[in-house]
Write a protein that holds these residues in place. Structure first.
Motif, PDB file in Angstrom:
ATOM      1  N   ASP A   1     -23.501 -16.902   0.443  1.00  0.00           N
ATOM      2  CA  ASP A   1     -24.239 -15.794  -0.152  1.00  0.00           C
ATOM      3  C   ASP A   1     -23.549 -15.418  -1.461  1.00  0.00           C
ATOM      4  N   GLU A   2     -24.331 -15.104  -2.475  1.00  0.00           N
ATOM      5  CA  GLU A   2     -23.785 -14.848  -3.804  1.00  0.00           C
ATOM      6  C   GLU A   2     -22.849 -13.646  -3.834  1.00  0.00           C
ATOM      7  N   SER A   3     -22.950 -12.755  -2.857  1.00  0.00           N
ATOM      8  CA  SER A   3     -22.062 -11.596  -2.825  1.00  0.00           C
ATOM      9  C   SER A   3     -20.612 -12.000  -2.568  1.00  0.00           C
TER      10      SER A   3
ATOM     11  N   LEU B   1     -32.726   2.262  -5.563  1.00  0.00           N
ATOM     12  CA  LEU B   1     -31.808   1.427  -4.791  1.00  0.00           C
ATOM     13  C   LEU B   1     -31.837   0.022  -5.375  1.00  0.00           C
ATOM     14  N   VAL B   2     -30.664  -0.504  -5.711  1.00  0.00           N
ATOM     15  CA  VAL B   2     -30.601  -1.780  -6.431  1.00  0.00           C
ATOM     16  C   VAL B   2     -29.805  -2.799  -5.621  1.00  0.00           C
ATOM     17  N   PHE B   3     -30.445  -3.949  -5.344  1.00  0.00           N
ATOM     18  CA  PHE B   3     -29.816  -5.040  -4.601  1.00  0.00           C
ATOM     19  C   PHE B   3     -29.923  -6.331  -5.395  1.00  0.00           C
ATOM     20  N   ASP B   4     -29.141  -7.310  -4.982  1.00  0.00           N
ATOM     21  CA  ASP B   4     -29.090  -8.569  -5.715  1.00  0.00           C
ATOM     22  C   ASP B   4     -30.237  -9.512  -5.384  1.00  0.00           C
TER      23      ASP B   4
ATOM     24  N   SER C   1     -28.473 -11.364  -8.999  1.00  0.00           N
ATOM     25  CA  SER C   1     -27.063 -11.558  -8.680  1.00  0.00           C
ATOM     26  C   SER C   1     -26.369 -10.215  -8.564  1.00  0.00           C
ATOM     27  N   ASN C   2     -25.171 -10.227  -7.966  1.00  0.00           N
ATOM     28  CA  ASN C   2     -24.380  -8.997  -7.875  1.00  0.00           C
ATOM     29  C   ASN C   2     -23.991  -8.503  -9.271  1.00  0.00           C
ATOM     30  N   ARG C   3     -23.714  -9.440 -10.168  1.00  0.00           N
ATOM     31  CA  ARG C   3     -23.356  -9.034 -11.523  1.00  0.00           C
ATOM     32  C   ARG C   3     -24.528  -8.328 -12.201  1.00  0.00           C
ATOM     33  N   GLU C   4     -25.740  -8.777 -11.970  1.00  0.00           N
ATOM     34  CA  GLU C   4     -26.900  -8.119 -12.568  1.00  0.00           C
ATOM     35  C   GLU C   4     -27.114  -6.729 -11.967  1.00  0.00           C
ATOM     36  N   VAL C   5     -26.746  -6.555 -10.700  1.00  0.00           N
ATOM     37  CA  VAL C   5     -26.789  -5.213 -10.099  1.00  0.00           C
ATOM     38  C   VAL C   5     -25.848  -4.292 -10.868  1.00  0.00           C
ATOM     39  N   ILE C   6     -24.637  -4.787 -11.143  1.00  0.00           N
ATOM     40  CA  ILE C   6     -23.647  -3.998 -11.880  1.00  0.00           C
ATOM     41  C   ILE C   6     -24.175  -3.626 -13.263  1.00  0.00           C
TER      42      ILE C   6
ATOM     43  N   GLY D   1     -26.417   1.216  -6.678  1.00  0.00           N
ATOM     44  CA  GLY D   1     -26.304  -0.220  -6.469  1.00  0.00           C
ATOM     45  C   GLY D   1     -25.479  -0.583  -5.257  1.00  0.00           C
ATOM     46  N   PHE D   2     -25.790  -1.739  -4.672  1.00  0.00           N
ATOM     47  CA  PHE D   2     -25.087  -2.244  -3.497  1.00  0.00           C
ATOM     48  C   PHE D   2     -24.575  -3.651  -3.809  1.00  0.00           C
ATOM     49  N   ILE D   3     -23.253  -3.831  -3.776  1.00  0.00           N
ATOM     50  CA  ILE D   3     -22.668  -5.128  -4.106  1.00  0.00           C
ATOM     51  C   ILE D   3     -21.552  -5.469  -3.115  1.00  0.00           C
ATOM     52  N   GLY D   4     -21.189  -6.753  -3.068  1.00  0.00           N
ATOM     53  CA  GLY D   4     -20.011  -7.164  -2.309  1.00  0.00           C
ATOM     54  C   GLY D   4     -18.774  -6.668  -3.030  1.00  0.00           C
ATOM     55  N   VAL D   5     -17.876  -5.995  -2.310  1.00  0.00           N
ATOM     56  CA  VAL D   5     -16.752  -5.330  -2.972  1.00  0.00           C
ATOM     57  C   VAL D   5     -15.813  -6.314  -3.649  1.00  0.00           C
ATOM     58  N   ASN D   6     -15.797  -7.595  -3.226  1.00  0.00           N
ATOM     59  CA  ASN D   6     -14.882  -8.544  -3.862  1.00  0.00           C
ATOM     60  C   ASN D   6     -15.219  -8.786  -5.329  1.00  0.00           C
ATOM     61  N   TRP D   7     -16.384  -8.323  -5.794  1.00  0.00           N
ATOM     62  CA  TRP D   7     -16.730  -8.432  -7.209  1.00  0.00           C
ATOM     63  C   TRP D   7     -15.911  -7.472  -8.073  1.00  0.00           C
ATOM     64  N   ILE D   8     -15.420  -6.388  -7.491  1.00  0.00           N
ATOM     65  CA  ILE D   8     -14.735  -5.375  -8.305  1.00  0.00           C
ATOM     66  C   ILE D   8     -13.384  -4.954  -7.738  1.00  0.00           C
ATOM     67  N   SER D   9     -12.861  -5.681  -6.752  1.00  0.00           N
ATOM     68  CA  SER D   9     -11.655  -5.217  -6.068  1.00  0.00           C
ATOM     69  C   SER D   9     -10.380  -5.971  -6.422  1.00  0.00           C
ATOM     70  N   ASP D  10     -10.490  -7.010  -7.259  1.00  0.00           N
ATOM     71  CA  ASP D  10      -9.304  -7.771  -7.643  1.00  0.00           C
ATOM     72  C   ASP D  10      -8.664  -7.130  -8.872  1.00  0.00           C
TER      73      ASP D  10
END
Length: 311
Positions: free
Chosen positions: A39-41, A158-161, A190-195, A206-215
């Motif tokens: 999954d892209e997330s 509400l925004v999803f990928d 994509s999650n980036r487009e949600v951002i 927006g709802f994204i996988g946290v690994n996109w912004i947690s590093d």
């Protein structure tokens, strides 16, 4: 003599080919090429894990296909991918597909991830409860002004990928929502487009996988997090203070305080000791867990560190 040597070499080569019956050699934990569906997330997670593994074993190659979770699982079931990175194990119907082919398969929990709720920096209402979220998805709350401390009067978007993403499916399953026709939902690719969408739209949630912004060590994380807020979520209906709200970062994921946490699984159909097994073992038994730590997630098997103390 030279002609004899050439004839002998051709004969030996023919014998080896006939012994292998013309079949390609199987991959092993340090060599080969396999397809991974995810999954892209989970893109930052999968990218870093496979890159690190290929760095150790240069002859190990991964072709990564990013699809919505259901499609990623189907690719694995159809033998178009060896492994699928998902948020769940197989259903009975999905397992029956493997059983029909007499493939046992495996499901290995790699980490605990979270679905992060992001809002525009200008939106100061950065706290929300699970009951308020449920009311948003059930259609009872439609406007930011209906939330306590709401700083704007616009409708909540509400925004999803993706229509079939793991993020959307997870949230709908969490609140038992089956009909979204009356909800103000916008999907990107994509999650980036949600951002990007949330950054440009103050009324978006927006709802994204946290690994996109947690590093914290990754420059891209700083770039993506710019002009955003990550909402704190409380499992309590009536929180008494800021301490009752939690964000989807490492400690709150590991201590199981963040309510929108979810597992990360590697689903495999591998029937021999191959490259997929090598990658999974690297993640749960070797330094792969350090990469999960670095990404801000919580590994299922912590990396053991030995410290020798001398007097």
């Amino acid at each position: 003599m030279t002609k004899f040597r050439i004839w002998w070499a051709v004969l030996i080569t023919g014998l080896f080919v006939s012994c292998d019956n013309g079949k390609p050699k199987l991959d092993n934990p340090s060599r080969g090429t396999i397809v991974i569906a995810a999954d892209e997330s989970f893109k930052p997670l999968v990218t870093q894990l496979t890159s690190a593994y290929s760095g150790i074993y240069p002859d190990a190659h991964f072709k990564i296909v990013y699809r919505p979770e259901k499609e990623a699982i189907n690719l694995m079931l159809q033998d178009s991918a060896r492994v699928a990175f998902t948020t769940r194990t197989l259903t009975k119907g999905e397992q029956a597909v493997l059983d029909k082919s007499k493939i046992v398969g495996s499901a290995t929990k790699l980490a605990t991830d979270g679905v992060a709720l992001i809002i525009n920096r200008t939106n100061t209402d950065s706290l929300i409860t699970m009951s308020e979220l449920k009311n948003i998805f059930s259609g009872k709350i439609k406007n930011w002004s209906q939330l306590p401390g709401g700083s704007q009067s616009n409708p909540i978007t509400l925004v999803f990928d993706n229509n079939n993403s793991s993020n959307l499916e997870f949230v709908l399953n969490t609140f038992g929502i089956t009909d979204v026709n009356n909800l103000r939902i916008f999907t990107t690719k994509s999650n980036r487009e949600v951002i990007d969408f949330v950054r440009d739209n103050p009324s978006a949630l927006g709802f994204i996988g946290v690994n996109w912004i947690s590093d914290g060590d990754e420059p891209l994380t700083g770039e993506l997090s710019k002009d955003l807020r990550v909402m704190g979520v409380s499992p309590k209906d009536n929180p008494t203070g800021r301490a009752d709200y939690f964000q989807p970062f490492q400690e709150d994921l590991g201590m199981q305080r963040y309510p929108l946490r979810r597992p990360v699984y590697a689903l495999s159909r591998e029937a021999h000791p191959g490259l997929a097994g090598g990658l999974v073992n690297y993640v749960i038994r070797d330094a792969g867990s350090l990469i999960i730590y670095k990404l801000g997630l919580w590994p299922s098997v912590p990396y053991n560190r030995e410290v020798n103390l001398r007097k």
